[in-house]
Every structure is written in structure tokens, then in C-alpha cells.
Scaffold this active site. Structure first.
Site, mmCIF file in Angstrom:
data_model
loop_
_atom_site.group_PDB
_atom_site.id
_atom_site.type_symbol
_atom_site.label_atom_id
_atom_site.label_comp_id
_atom_site.label_asym_id
_atom_site.label_seq_id
_atom_site.Cartn_x
_atom_site.Cartn_y
_atom_site.Cartn_z
ATOM 1 N N HIS A 114 0.817 -1.211 0.000
ATOM 2 C CA HIS A 114 0.000 0.000 0.000
ATOM 3 C C HIS A 114 0.849 1.258 0.000
ATOM 4 C CE1 HIS A 114 1.066 -0.596 4.215
ATOM 5 N NE2 HIS A 114 0.775 0.687 4.443
ATOM 6 N N HIS A 251 4.673 0.076 0.349
ATOM 7 C CA HIS A 251 5.433 -0.729 1.302
ATOM 8 C C HIS A 251 4.577 -1.853 1.877
ATOM 9 C CE1 HIS A 251 3.737 2.751 3.484
ATOM 10 N NE2 HIS A 251 3.648 1.957 4.545
ATOM 11 N N ARG A 265 5.330 6.987 14.025
ATOM 12 C CA ARG A 265 5.467 7.609 12.716
ATOM 13 C C ARG A 265 4.906 9.022 12.728
ATOM 14 N NH1 ARG A 265 1.938 4.727 8.483
ATOM 15 N NH2 ARG A 265 0.475 6.432 8.830
#
Length: 314
Positions: A114, A251, A265
Site C-alpha cells: 500500500h 510498502h 510515525r
């Protein structure tokens, strides 16, 4: 040249840091491991050097950084305005409103290919990941280069795809109503390179094709980008920082590990994807006759109807 708001000693320090970068490619298509920089103290010249390298290599990893949440957020802000909470998976106990945390014990394994958040009108420009806790073995991440994947298609396939768009939704996040339409081939806003822009996780439908044609084409394209020659594999270590250009990569996390894997993140706001050209054909639902197969078109019909209603209201 001095940068406004920084004294000459800071500028010299930044230039010296940029000059010491040790860059080692991770695969032929994309990816690099970068050492010789302390990201917590990165100056503007360092950020500029990293941006240039990211445009070239698409994915970068920086071992042994061990950033605190505050340092992580501050680093992200040097690359652009950060997104707030994740639109569907945010946690109230995150260490900072700009940090999205995933822990394996809570089901946070992104093991489908995705590009992040393509169901939004303006998907992220880039992400910066901090590997907080890492298993002894396994849990690697793979990335694929969507520019290389486009370039290796035949010219007839390229020409057809450049006139198509696709519907993306957040169904994997439990939110079927979050949808967006983007070009199947997008332009990188800086290099103007062409990249495939569909993925198996969020892309539901080719807008201009009937459901069966769409299913066949998406099956081919989502397998095509997984060809090993377009990919790189990252073996994580605790304290490592990873960055990727979300506009031209996908990824995939390999779910092959035992133990906890915790990532944090931050995500830099992106722009609306630009296609190579305007769509060449009407959406399939504009010309399809009502039939027994119309249930395949319900989602696309609803999205287009609601979008047209919003545009008329504006």
C-alpha cells in the site's frame, strides 16, 4: 550562504554534517542506508541534502538515531507541515498528537502492499518512522519503486493507463465512506516522473471501466509492482529512523516475527495527486444500463453522486 534565522556557526556546522554523509544503496531500484548524521541536530543544509537524496533513492534509513518523541516531531517539522491524528486509527494515549503508533500486540501489521492514506484527497508527501521496539528477527519492511514499475510497462499499457482514474477507500480501516479518486498514473510534483498509483490495500475500482475489466486490470497492476526488481527490503534495528516518499512508493510489512514490534510515525502533509492528462473517458456509471450486475457499481455511483452534490452546493 547563510540562512535567515541561523548564525554563521550554525550554518557551518550544518554544512560540515552534510559533507560527512555516508550513503550506501540497499537495492538497485531504490533505498539507501545513511550514516554520518545526527538527525536530532540536523540543520537546514542537512535537511536539504536528505530531501535531495530521498528524491533520488525514494527510501532512506538512518541507523542508531534513538530519537525521543519530541525530537521525532521536531525532525518531521523540518520537512513540512505535519498531519495530526491518523484519520481512522488514532490512539488517545499517543506520546504526541502528531505521532501515530502501531504495536504488533494490537494488530498493527501492515502486510498488504500500500501507499499510505490514498483514500484521502491529498495523501501524505512522506513519512518518518522511528523503530522503538524491534524483534530479534523478522518484521522487515519491503518497499517498491512505482516510477520504475511504470517505466517497465509496455507503451500501449502506459498510454491506456494515463487516461484512467481509480477509486480508493478506507475499507481496511473500517471506514467505507472515506473515499477519493486519483489518477492511475501520477506525476511526481518535483521531478515530473510518472508513477503507478494503485495499490491492493486501498484501491477498489478503475472508474472508467466496468467492474470485471477493472478487476482484471487491478489484479495485474497490483501484482506487477511487487516484482522483486522494483523492490528493496529493510532489516530494522532498534532506534533506526526510516523515511520514504509516499508519492512514488508502496510498502509491505513481513509478518514473520515473534515478540513485540512498536513503531512511531510522523507524516508530512501532501498535495492532490496530478495526473499525466485529464481522464479520457466518462465514469462507467455514467453510461451503464441498469442490470443485475449494477451492484458492482453502487460504491462508485454513490461517491460520484455525493461529490457532484457537494460541488453544486459550493
Amino acid at each position: 550562504m547563510a540562512i535567515k534565522g541561523r548564525d554563521e556557526s550554525q550554518e557551518r556546522k550544518g554544512q560540515e554534517m552534510s559533507a560527512t554523509l555516508d550513503v550506501r544503496p540497499l537495492a538497485g531500484s531504490l533505498g539507501a542506508s545513511v550514516s554520518g548524521i545526527n538527525l536530532a541536530e540536523a540543520g537546514q543544509s542537512d535537511v536539504d541534502a536528505v530531501k535531495s537524496l530521498l528524491t533520488e533513492r525514494k527510501v532512506l534509513v538512518f541507523p542508531n538515531q534513538n530519537l525521543t518523541p519530541a525530537q521525532h516531531v521536531a525532525l518531521g517539522q523540518k520537512f513540512g507541515e505535519l498531519e495530526g491524528a491518523h484519520p481512522n486509527l488514532a490512539k488517545p494515549d499517543a506520546p504526541d498528537p502528531h505521532i501515530f503508533e502501531l504495536a504488533a500486540s494490537e494488530g498493527g501489521i501492515a502486510d498488504e502492499w500500500h501507499t499510505d492514506l490514498t483514500f484521502t484527497d491529498s495523501p501524505p508527501l512522506m513519512s518518518i518512522l522511528n523503530m522503538v521496539t524491534c524483534p530479534e528477527a523478522g518484521g522487515d519492511t519491503m518497499w517498491t519503486n512505482l516510477i520504475a514499475a511504470y517505466n517497465d510497462l509496455s507503451e500501449p499499457m502506459q498510454e491506456m493507463l494515463e487516461g484512467l482514474t481509480a477509486l480508493h477507500d478506507a475499507r481496511p480501516h473500517g471506514n467505507r465512506d472515506a473515499m477519493a479518486i486519483h489518477p492511475v498514473v501520477r506525476l511526481h510534483p518535483e521531478t515530473r516522473e510518472k508513477a503507478l498509483y494503485v495499490n491492493e490495500h486501498f484501491t477498489r475500482r478503475i472508474v472508467e471501466m466496468n467492474a470485471f475489466e477493472s478487476e482484471a486490470l487491478l489484479a495485474f497492476l497490483t501484482r506487477w509492482v511487487q516484482n522483486p526488481r522494483f523492490t528493496a527490503r529493510i532489516n530494522w534495528s532498534q532506534g533506526m529512523i526510516g523515511m520514504w516518499d509516499n508519492r512514488v512508493t508502496q510498502h509491505f510489512v513481513i509478518n514473520d516475527f515473534v515478540g513485540e514490534r512498536v513503531i512511531q510515525r510522523v507524516t508530512v502533509l501532501g498535495d492532490h495527486p496530478e495526473g499525466v492528462r485529464a481522464p479520457r473517458f466518462e465514469p462507467w456509471t455514467k453510461r451503464a444500463k441498469l442490470s443485475a450486475t449494477s451492484h458492482w457499481d453502487a460504491q462508485l455511483y454513490r461517491f460520484l453522486r455525493d461529490r457532484e452534490g457537494k460541488q453544486a452546493a459550493e
